[in-house]
Design an enzyme around this catalytic site. Structure first.
Site, mmCIF file in Angstrom:
data_model
loop_
_atom_site.group_PDB
_atom_site.id
_atom_site.type_symbol
_atom_site.label_atom_id
_atom_site.label_comp_id
_atom_site.label_asym_id
_atom_site.label_seq_id
_atom_site.Cartn_x
_atom_site.Cartn_y
_atom_site.Cartn_z
ATOM 1 N N GLY A 7 -40.150 -61.086 27.776
ATOM 2 C CA GLY A 7 -40.042 -60.364 26.514
ATOM 3 C C GLY A 7 -41.236 -59.499 26.143
ATOM 4 O O GLY A 7 -41.830 -58.803 26.971
ATOM 5 N N ILE A 8 -41.586 -59.586 24.860
ATOM 6 C CA ILE A 8 -42.639 -58.741 24.283
ATOM 7 C C ILE A 8 -44.000 -59.034 24.944
ATOM 8 O O ILE A 8 -44.778 -58.122 25.243
ATOM 9 C CB ILE A 8 -42.709 -58.984 22.755
ATOM 10 C CG1 ILE A 8 -41.396 -58.534 22.097
ATOM 11 C CG2 ILE A 8 -43.904 -58.273 22.135
ATOM 12 C CD1 ILE A 8 -41.209 -59.018 20.658
ATOM 13 N N GLY A 9 -44.263 -60.307 25.197
ATOM 14 C CA GLY A 9 -45.544 -60.704 25.802
ATOM 15 C C GLY A 9 -45.725 -60.110 27.190
ATOM 16 O O GLY A 9 -46.799 -59.594 27.523
ATOM 17 N N TYR A 67 -38.148 -71.347 11.113
ATOM 18 C CA TYR A 67 -38.826 -70.291 11.880
ATOM 19 C C TYR A 67 -39.521 -69.331 10.906
ATOM 20 O O TYR A 67 -40.701 -68.986 11.081
ATOM 21 C CB TYR A 67 -37.778 -69.566 12.725
ATOM 22 C CG TYR A 67 -38.253 -68.336 13.466
ATOM 23 C CD1 TYR A 67 -38.902 -68.454 14.695
ATOM 24 C CD2 TYR A 67 -38.021 -67.051 12.955
ATOM 25 C CE1 TYR A 67 -39.317 -67.320 15.386
ATOM 26 C CE2 TYR A 67 -38.435 -65.918 13.639
ATOM 27 C CZ TYR A 67 -39.081 -66.053 14.858
ATOM 28 O OH TYR A 67 -39.487 -64.930 15.539
ATOM 29 N N GLY A 125 -47.528 -66.617 25.865
ATOM 30 C CA GLY A 125 -46.073 -66.421 25.980
ATOM 31 C C GLY A 125 -45.749 -65.127 26.697
ATOM 32 O O GLY A 125 -44.946 -64.324 26.218
ATOM 33 N N SER A 146 -43.079 -62.039 12.187
ATOM 34 C CA SER A 146 -41.688 -61.577 12.205
ATOM 35 C C SER A 146 -41.316 -61.061 10.823
ATOM 36 O O SER A 146 -41.828 -61.547 9.809
ATOM 37 C CB SER A 146 -40.790 -62.760 12.562
ATOM 38 O OG SER A 146 -39.451 -62.479 12.237
ATOM 39 N N ASN A 159 -44.675 -64.566 30.004
ATOM 40 C CA ASN A 159 -43.812 -64.485 31.189
ATOM 41 C C ASN A 159 -42.522 -63.744 30.896
ATOM 42 O O ASN A 159 -41.750 -63.451 31.805
ATOM 43 C CB ASN A 159 -43.494 -65.888 31.737
ATOM 44 C CG ASN A 159 -42.856 -66.774 30.693
ATOM 45 O OD1 ASN A 159 -43.554 -67.229 29.795
ATOM 46 N ND2 ASN A 159 -41.570 -66.995 30.774
HETATM 47 N N1 LIG Z 1 -37.350 -60.626 19.692
HETATM 48 C C1 LIG Z 1 -37.410 -60.329 18.404
HETATM 49 O O1 LIG Z 1 -36.527 -59.676 17.835
HETATM 50 C C2 LIG Z 1 -38.585 -60.798 17.595
HETATM 51 C C3 LIG Z 1 -38.633 -60.451 16.239
HETATM 52 C C4 LIG Z 1 -39.706 -60.877 15.476
HETATM 53 C C5 LIG Z 1 -40.715 -61.615 16.062
HETATM 54 N N2 LIG Z 1 -40.647 -61.951 17.388
HETATM 55 C C6 LIG Z 1 -41.757 -62.737 17.948
HETATM 56 O O2 LIG Z 1 -42.228 -62.117 19.127
HETATM 57 C C7 LIG Z 1 -42.883 -63.091 19.947
HETATM 58 C C8 LIG Z 1 -42.424 -62.945 21.374
HETATM 59 O O3 LIG Z 1 -41.072 -63.342 21.463
HETATM 60 P P1 LIG Z 1 -39.983 -62.582 22.348
HETATM 61 O O4 LIG Z 1 -39.036 -61.961 21.419
HETATM 62 O O5 LIG Z 1 -40.635 -61.780 23.379
HETATM 63 O O6 LIG Z 1 -39.187 -63.844 22.973
HETATM 64 P P2 LIG Z 1 -39.232 -64.512 24.407
HETATM 65 O O7 LIG Z 1 -38.795 -63.568 25.455
HETATM 66 O O8 LIG Z 1 -38.477 -65.793 24.248
HETATM 67 O O9 LIG Z 1 -40.780 -64.825 24.603
HETATM 68 C C9 LIG Z 1 -41.396 -65.904 23.991
HETATM 69 C C10 LIG Z 1 -42.507 -66.375 24.878
HETATM 70 O O10 LIG Z 1 -43.122 -67.517 24.256
HETATM 71 C C11 LIG Z 1 -43.203 -68.546 25.218
HETATM 72 N N3 LIG Z 1 -43.218 -69.882 24.660
HETATM 73 C C12 LIG Z 1 -42.256 -70.505 23.942
HETATM 74 N N4 LIG Z 1 -42.613 -71.764 23.685
HETATM 75 C C13 LIG Z 1 -43.840 -71.931 24.246
HETATM 76 C C14 LIG Z 1 -44.729 -73.022 24.342
HETATM 77 N N5 LIG Z 1 -44.447 -74.219 23.831
HETATM 78 N N6 LIG Z 1 -45.902 -72.843 24.996
HETATM 79 C C15 LIG Z 1 -46.204 -71.649 25.572
HETATM 80 N N7 LIG Z 1 -45.391 -70.595 25.526
HETATM 81 C C16 LIG Z 1 -44.220 -70.743 24.874
HETATM 82 C C17 LIG Z 1 -41.977 -68.356 26.091
HETATM 83 O O11 LIG Z 1 -42.135 -69.054 27.303
HETATM 84 P P3 LIG Z 1 -40.848 -69.653 28.088
HETATM 85 O O12 LIG Z 1 -40.218 -68.503 28.821
HETATM 86 O O13 LIG Z 1 -41.471 -70.665 28.981
HETATM 87 O O14 LIG Z 1 -39.933 -70.228 27.053
HETATM 88 C C18 LIG Z 1 -42.001 -66.853 26.243
HETATM 89 O O15 LIG Z 1 -42.901 -66.451 27.229
HETATM 90 C C19 LIG Z 1 -42.544 -64.458 19.332
HETATM 91 O O16 LIG Z 1 -43.639 -64.907 18.576
HETATM 92 C C20 LIG Z 1 -41.378 -64.140 18.411
HETATM 93 O O17 LIG Z 1 -41.286 -65.054 17.347
HETATM 94 C C21 LIG Z 1 -39.607 -61.547 18.161
#
Ligand SMILES: NC(=O)c1ccc[n+]([C@@H]2O[C@H](COP(=O)([O-])OP(=O)(O)OC[C@H]3O[C@@H](n4cnc5c(N)ncnc54)[C@H](OP(=O)(O)O)[C@@H]3O)[C@@H](O)[C@H]2O)c1
Length: 293
Positions: free
Chosen positions: A17-19, A175, A13, A142, A15
């Site tokens: 955000g955090i990744g 979630y 993941g 989370s 592309n």
């Molecule tokens: N943001 C917060 O406040 C927060 C808080 C607690 C935990 N988290 C956790 O942090 C992690 C990163 O999330 P983020 O906040 O950086 O959000 P994000 O920007 O939406 O990033 C999520 C990543 O996961 C990918 N993804 C989603 N569904 C997928 C699938 N079926 N197969 C492969 N990749 C997939 C997305 O790809 P696409 O762009 O193609 O959708 C995107 O690259 C997640 O596990 C999230 O639950 C985030």
């Protein structure tokens, strides 16, 4: 070069955000990083930006849809053809949905992406992680996990959360459940990895401004996400604990712990229930058709 030179890392993941920020930081430290994404175009765009920003050309892109167990198995096979070493696996991909959806393989989509996917991906890459030891697995959970519960008779959310309301509510119970499962998986895996030289830790990134929730397809969720934006930290800050666990010498022998803001933290009492951890593991193996160890 610096301390991550020679290391090969997978970030799922990545592309956005955090990744994406995790990849950028590890690439800046000299690591070879494999970005695992589900969309070639979005992934390629992010990869080009990271290479330009870090000057590290060793950023690879591989495709895997974490909601598809078939895709995960194919990815793991392909990865092992390309690489004979894996030092760091960051199970970062995650998603939040507005209503119940079932994948073509019959899994509730939140469960598939946030829990079954990381479980299977780790399982498929474990031999390589062990052969590359010392190596590290990092699971991105989370803070909402504390609102979760694990109902072994309803892992697919068919009974408790069949209505759309439960999915879209602020507490996002489905979630939260999957993020609690990811924590319990971490603690059980830690016991199973004792003596292997592979560490496994879980983290809570905090409240981070990313695309999370935007894919939920609900107007109320997107308005809610816009409203909370001022309270969120940026993605680079949100990636700090992932980067720390992936690279710091300070935690090279630490395993089976949860981290937030680069510090060890305790998680909710339910997450430490060893009997439930073991039962969840067995049930997951059976759902995924894996032979018990
Ligand atoms: N943001 C917060 O406040 C927060 C808080 C607690 C935990 N988290 C956790 O942090 C992690 C990163 O999330 P983020 O906040 O950086 O959000 P994000 O920007 O939406 O990033 C999520 C990543 O996961 C990918 N993804 C989603 N569904 C997928 C699938 N079926 N197969 C492969 N990749 C997939 C997305 O790809 P696409 O762009 O193609 O959708 C995107 O690259 C997640 O596990 C999230 O639950 C985030």
């Amino acid at each position: 070069m610096n301390e991550m030179n020679e290391k090969i890392c997978i970030i799922t993941g990545s592309n956005s955000g955090i990744g994406k920020e995790t990849v950028a930081s590890l690439a800046a430290m000299g690591a070879t990083v494999v970005m695992v994404v589900r969309d070639q175009e979005r992934g390629e765009k992010a990869r080009r930006e990271i290479i330009k920003q870090t000057g590290n050309n060793s950023v690879d892109l591989m495709i895997c849809d974490l909601s598809s167990m078939d895709s995960i198995r194919r990815f793991a096979k392909e990865f092992k053809k390309r690489y004979d070493q894996l030092d760091v696996l960051v199970n970062n991909a995650g998603a939040l949905f507005n209503k119940r959806e079932v994948t073509s393989e019959g899994f509730e989509r939140t469960l598939a992406v946030n829990y079954l996917g990381p479980f299977l991906l780790t399982h498929e890459l474990l031999d390589l992680l062990k052969a590359s030891a010392p190596s590290r697995i990092i699971n991105v959970s989370s803070g909402l996990a504390k609102n979760g519960q694990v109902d072994l008779d309803d892992l697919q959310s068919e009974n408790n959360f069949a209505g759309t309301k439960a999915y879209s509510s602020m507490r996002a119970p489905v979630y939260a459940n999957t993020k609690l499962m990811l924590m319990m998986f971490t603690y059980e895996l830690d016991r199973r990895l004792k003596g292997s030289g592979v560490t496994v830790n879980v983290l809570m990134p905090g409240f981070v401004a990313t695309n999370l929730g935007k894919n939920s397809g609900s107007l109320s969720s997107s308005i809610m996400f816009k409203m909370v934006r001022p309270m969120q930290v940026g993605a680079k800050k949100g990636a700090e604990t992932s980067v720390y666990l992936a690279s710091s010498e300070e935690v090279k022998d630490v395993t089976g712990k949860c981290f937030a803001k680069k510090k060890q933290v305790m998680t909710c009492p339910a997450s430490y229930d060893e009997v439930l951890q073991k039962r969840l593991w067995k049930k997951t193996e059976s759902m995924l058709g894996l032979a018990p160890e």
